[in-house]
Design an enzyme around this catalytic site. Structure first.
Site, PDB file in Angstrom:
ATOM      1  N   SER A 266      -4.415  13.233   3.526  1.00 35.07           N
ATOM      2  CA  SER A 266      -3.737  12.661   4.684  1.00 35.07           C
ATOM      3  C   SER A 266      -3.782  13.598   5.891  1.00 35.07           C
ATOM      4  O   SER A 266      -3.927  14.817   5.773  1.00 35.07           O
ATOM      5  CB  SER A 266      -2.295  12.301   4.323  1.00 35.07           C
ATOM      6  OG  SER A 266      -1.668  13.419   3.782  1.00 35.07           O
ATOM      7  N   THR A 267      -3.626  12.983   7.058  1.00 37.48           N
ATOM      8  CA  THR A 267      -3.725  13.710   8.325  1.00 37.48           C
ATOM      9  C   THR A 267      -2.641  14.788   8.444  1.00 37.48           C
ATOM     10  O   THR A 267      -2.915  15.907   8.885  1.00 37.48           O
ATOM     11  CB  THR A 267      -3.623  12.690   9.485  1.00 37.48           C
ATOM     12  OG1 THR A 267      -4.736  11.807   9.362  1.00 37.48           O
ATOM     13  CG2 THR A 267      -3.643  13.351  10.838  1.00 37.48           C
ATOM     14  N   VAL A 269      -1.094  16.541   6.183  1.00 40.61           N
ATOM     15  CA  VAL A 269      -1.363  17.729   5.353  1.00 40.61           C
ATOM     16  C   VAL A 269      -2.467  18.578   6.003  1.00 40.61           C
ATOM     17  O   VAL A 269      -2.362  19.803   6.098  1.00 40.61           O
ATOM     18  CB  VAL A 269      -1.769  17.317   3.911  1.00 40.61           C
ATOM     19  CG1 VAL A 269      -2.241  18.510   3.112  1.00 40.61           C
ATOM     20  CG2 VAL A 269      -0.598  16.645   3.198  1.00 40.61           C
ATOM     21  N   GLU A 293     -11.454  15.424   5.967  1.00 44.04           N
ATOM     22  CA  GLU A 293     -11.586  13.980   6.211  1.00 44.04           C
ATOM     23  C   GLU A 293     -10.232  13.382   5.864  1.00 44.04           C
ATOM     24  O   GLU A 293      -9.757  13.536   4.737  1.00 44.04           O
ATOM     25  CB  GLU A 293     -12.710  13.394   5.357  1.00 44.04           C
ATOM     26  CG  GLU A 293     -14.088  13.991   5.681  1.00 44.04           C
ATOM     27  CD  GLU A 293     -14.480  13.916   7.159  1.00 44.04           C
ATOM     28  OE1 GLU A 293     -14.018  12.996   7.869  1.00 44.04           O
ATOM     29  OE2 GLU A 293     -15.234  14.801   7.623  1.00 44.04           O
ATOM     30  N   CYS A 327      -9.480   4.948   2.326  1.00 50.05           N
ATOM     31  CA  CYS A 327      -9.252   5.427   3.695  1.00 50.05           C
ATOM     32  C   CYS A 327      -9.900   4.487   4.696  1.00 50.05           C
ATOM     33  O   CYS A 327      -9.494   4.401   5.838  1.00 50.05           O
ATOM     34  CB  CYS A 327      -9.811   6.825   3.849  1.00 50.05           C
ATOM     35  SG  CYS A 327     -11.471   6.923   3.205  1.00 50.05           S
TER      36      CYS A 327
HETATM   37  P1  NAD Z   1      -2.416  13.530   0.213  1.00 44.90           P
HETATM   38  O1  NAD Z   1      -2.603  14.122   1.572  1.00 44.90           O
HETATM   39  O2  NAD Z   1      -1.055  13.179  -0.219  1.00 44.90           O
HETATM   40  O3  NAD Z   1      -3.001  14.523  -0.897  1.00 44.90           O
HETATM   41  C1  NAD Z   1      -4.309  15.036  -0.812  1.00 44.90           C
HETATM   42  C2  NAD Z   1      -4.345  16.377  -1.503  1.00 44.90           C
HETATM   43  O4  NAD Z   1      -3.531  17.287  -0.757  1.00 44.90           O
HETATM   44  C3  NAD Z   1      -3.794  16.357  -2.926  1.00 44.90           C
HETATM   45  O5  NAD Z   1      -4.552  17.214  -3.740  1.00 44.90           O
HETATM   46  C4  NAD Z   1      -2.387  16.872  -2.749  1.00 44.90           C
HETATM   47  O6  NAD Z   1      -1.865  17.500  -3.901  1.00 44.90           O
HETATM   48  C5  NAD Z   1      -2.575  17.885  -1.628  1.00 44.90           C
HETATM   49  N1  NAD Z   1      -1.351  18.139  -0.867  1.00 44.90           N
HETATM   50  C6  NAD Z   1      -0.385  17.250  -0.535  1.00 44.90           C
HETATM   51  N2  NAD Z   1       0.587  17.867   0.167  1.00 44.90           N
HETATM   52  C7  NAD Z   1       0.224  19.160   0.278  1.00 44.90           C
HETATM   53  C8  NAD Z   1       0.806  20.310   0.895  1.00 44.90           C
HETATM   54  N3  NAD Z   1       1.961  20.235   1.538  1.00 44.90           N
HETATM   55  N4  NAD Z   1       0.159  21.481   0.801  1.00 44.90           N
HETATM   56  C9  NAD Z   1      -1.015  21.557   0.148  1.00 44.90           C
HETATM   57  N5  NAD Z   1      -1.623  20.514  -0.446  1.00 44.90           N
HETATM   58  C10 NAD Z   1      -1.010  19.333  -0.376  1.00 44.90           C
HETATM   59  O7  NAD Z   1      -3.404  12.262   0.140  1.00 44.90           O
HETATM   60  P2  NAD Z   1      -3.587  11.238  -1.057  1.00 44.90           P
HETATM   61  O8  NAD Z   1      -2.395  10.364  -1.136  1.00 44.90           O
HETATM   62  O9  NAD Z   1      -4.068  11.909  -2.285  1.00 44.90           O
HETATM   63  O10 NAD Z   1      -4.824  10.406  -0.483  1.00 44.90           O
HETATM   64  C11 NAD Z   1      -4.667   9.428   0.494  1.00 44.90           C
HETATM   65  C12 NAD Z   1      -4.988   9.963   1.880  1.00 44.90           C
HETATM   66  O11 NAD Z   1      -6.310  10.480   1.884  1.00 44.90           O
HETATM   67  C13 NAD Z   1      -4.971   8.864   2.923  1.00 44.90           C
HETATM   68  O12 NAD Z   1      -4.402   9.356   4.105  1.00 44.90           O
HETATM   69  C14 NAD Z   1      -6.445   8.540   3.117  1.00 44.90           C
HETATM   70  O13 NAD Z   1      -6.761   7.953   4.361  1.00 44.90           O
HETATM   71  C15 NAD Z   1      -7.059   9.898   2.944  1.00 44.90           C
HETATM   72  N6  NAD Z   1      -8.467   9.810   2.560  1.00 44.90           N
HETATM   73  C16 NAD Z   1      -9.401  10.031   3.531  1.00 44.90           C
HETATM   74  C17 NAD Z   1     -10.746   9.940   3.224  1.00 44.90           C
HETATM   75  C18 NAD Z   1     -11.790  10.170   4.283  1.00 44.90           C
HETATM   76  O14 NAD Z   1     -12.953  10.311   3.936  1.00 44.90           O
HETATM   77  N7  NAD Z   1     -11.420  10.210   5.556  1.00 44.90           N
HETATM   78  C19 NAD Z   1     -11.134   9.626   1.921  1.00 44.90           C
HETATM   79  C20 NAD Z   1     -10.160   9.426   0.950  1.00 44.90           C
HETATM   80  C21 NAD Z   1      -8.817   9.525   1.289  1.00 44.90           C
END
Ligand code: NAD
Length: 544
Positions: A266-267, A269, A293, A327
């Site tokens: 996510s954006t 993070v 991404e 996404c």
């Molecule tokens: P998320 O941001 O919740 O988690 C992604 C990763 O970050 C996980 O491994 C999680 O454990 C880690 N994380 C979360 N909080 C953190 C913190 N405070 N510090 C360090 N690490 C942390 O995302 P998600 O729910 O797993 O995935 C969905 C998101 O990913 C959506 O926003 C989606 O749009 C995005 N996404 C983007 C693409 C792209 O190519 N642009 C592809 C897939 C998913």
């Protein structure tokens, strides 16, 4: 050292299997699914050559049956992050100096394992752990992952071939060195292929990696680590750890040898990561590479000339496959008044047919959303839309988490083009539609461009070539992946390199040479065959 200038096998996309009733692949996958469902697989952390367990044993609960325990993973802490960084740095010298054709072989073997003997386990673990239908699992964990591996090997060899010209008497060469230090991969829950690609593409270029997968993807993450080991990825080259994400990340970002982050998620993070890295800039030996991404608010815009049936199909597939948890999922749409009745009729009749339930029942088009947290967040948007004067729920709206986190495909019609569900990423099966006055079609493009902070994917539908040209220009910066008369999801490696701009990421295009270039630091070597022996240039001579 290599004694030949080798050509790597030409990459082609892995064919998608049908899993039609009676097919051999269907029977084989169903058997694997049933076995994995009951196996109670334990997924350790992988640090150096060790499989590490801790006293914090965490359940893996399928999203469509959250009381069932399909397996366990182990939570670590900052000491495991420290150990993983050390294991990576210890492995670096040997791995970085291994001739490139051996790195290529390891990952080509990984591709063949993923497409062959590991295919069922990758798909079944993705279906059980991440709640994907068989088709969604196949295009992700089998095909896209295999494609990433094969195409990246080809891109690596194309990068190595890119060399400067050399003048008479000298030879210029570029070495594409791995980055100095260790790299950190943080991956999301929603694509097994992304989880596999982020650490492997960096390792392919000679780097060593600490990988922290999402705690919602651990069943397939465990299969990926077994596959890497069988493919011959040496101990310490890819280390997988789990635990409090913020604490692990802080440990990695605080290390002087931290050389880069490869993130998808996510954006919010990613923005936090960028700030943390900036604050630590004096700690590092090199400037870390930052690749992320992130989120999207992907649009489908239709012109009055659009084919209503094609628009409706793009909305159904684009918004609701994998429960809108891509996404790239279509989540806001702009439809002109003249075709709205027809689009609505097709859309609603398609949605009425859609079945929702367990991925084990192959007739279900949709399954559950990933977690209680997601369920509550999505339900919140739906409940607010039920109350708001600007919105009407024209399909779906039911949410039931008694057995699994099930949410009906939901369509919100709004009279307010800036309503929250037109602007914010929901990451669930919720599509919001704004119907505009046909005469205002050109202005509606400005609305598309200016409504959300994201710019990941977007689709336009029109039969008019001048309109297609104008819309492509007006929306130049609104999407990194832009589709004409097609749904905004389903990018294929090698065909549609994927990534967005604005708040959607650094747009380093996963599955392209551009991405791999972020994980090398070129060294230019100039060799002079007959060096000069006097400092004097001819111009220093005195005039006659
Ligand atoms: P998320 O941001 O919740 O988690 C992604 C990763 O970050 C996980 O491994 C999680 O454990 C880690 N994380 C979360 N909080 C953190 C913190 N405070 N510090 C360090 N690490 C942390 O995302 P998600 O729910 O797993 O995935 C969905 C998101 O990913 C959506 O926003 C989606 O749009 C995005 N996404 C983007 C693409 C792209 O190519 N642009 C592809 C897939 C998913």
């Amino acid at each position: 050292m290599p004694k030949g200038i080798y050509t790597v096998p030409y990459a082609v996309n892995e064919p998608i299997k049908s899993y039609a009733p009676g097919s051999a692949e269907r029977e084989s996958l169903q058997k694997t699914y049933d076995k994995m469902w009951n196996d109670q697989t334990e997924v350790p952390m992988y640090i150096g050559g060790n499989e590490v367990t801790t006293s914090k044993k965490m359940e893996i609960n399928p999203p469509h049956d959250h009381k069932h325990v399909a397996g366990y993973f182990y939570d670590g802490d900052v000491d495991h992050a420290k150990a993983a960084i050390k294991a990576a740095l210890d492995a670096r010298e040997k791995w970085a100096s291994l001739p490139w054709e051996h790195r290529a072989s390891v990952f080509l073997k990984a591709a063949d394992l993923a497409a062959g003997p590991y295919r069922d386990r990758l798909n079944a673990s993705t279906m059980i752990g991440q709640g994907k239908s068989v088709y969604q699992a196949e295009i992700d964990s089998a095909c896209e992952f295999t494609d990433f591996l094969r195409f990246n090997v080809q891109y690596m060899s194309e990068i190595y071939e890119e060399q400067p010209v050399s003048d008479n008497g000298i030879w210029n060469r570029v070495e594409y060195r791995p980055l100095e230090g260790f790299l950190y991969a943080v991956t999301p829950f929603n694509f097994t292929a992304i989880a596999g690609n982020l650490p492997t593409c960096m390792a392919l270029m000679g780097n060593v990696v600490v990988w922290k997968p999402s705690d919602k993807q651990m069943l397939s993450a465990g299969v990926l680590m077994e596959l890497f080991k069988e493919a011959g990825v040496p101990d310490g080259v890819i280390n997988m750890i789990q635990g409090d994400p913020a604490a692990i990340t802080e440990e990695c970002f605080g290390h002087p040898d931290f050389a880069g982050i490869h993130f998808t998620g996510s954006t919010s993070v990613f923005k936090k990561f960028w700030t943390q890295i900036g604050n630590n800039i004096d700690v590092y030996k090199t400037y870390p590479r930052i690749v992320g991404e992130t989120g999207g608010k992907d649009f489908v815009w239709a012109h009055p000339s659009a084919d209503p049936r094609a628009v409706a199909t793009a909305l159904t597939r684009g918004a609701f496959e994998y429960q809108g948890q891509k996404c790239s999922a279509a989540s806001r749409s702009y439809i002109p008044q003249n075709i709205w009745d027809e689009v609505k009729e097709y859309l609603i009749s398609d949605l009425k047919e859609i079945k929702i339930g367990s991925p084990r029942d192959f007739t279900n088009f949709m399954n559950a959303v990933i977690s209680k947290h997601s369920f509550d967040k999505i339900k919140g948007y739906i409940e607010r839309a039920k109350e708001n004067d600007d919105t009407e729920i024209i399909f779906g709206g039911n949410c039931d988490d008694s057995k699994g986190y099930f949410i009906d495909p939901t369509v919100i019609l709004t009279t307010n083009p800036k309503y929250e569900s037109m602007e914010e990423e929901i990451f669930g099966p919720v599509l919001t539609i704004y119907v505009y006055d046909d005469a205002q079609w050109e202005d509606s493009l400005d609305l598309v461009n200016e409504t959300s902070m994201y710019a990941l994917t977007g689709a336009i539908f029109s039969q008019d070539r001048y309109v297609i040209d104008l819309a492509s220009k007006k929306l130049e910066n609104a999407a990194g992946n832009f589709y004409i008369n097609d749904k905004p999801t389903g990018a294929v490696v090698g065909q549609q390199p994927f990534g967005g701009a604005r708040a959607s990421g650094t747009n380093d295009k996963a599955g392209s040479a551009q991405n791999l270039l972020r994980w090398v630091s070129p060294r230019l070597i100039k060799e002079n065959f007959v060096p000069p022996t006097s400092y004097k240039y001819p111009f220093l001579g005195a005039d006659e």
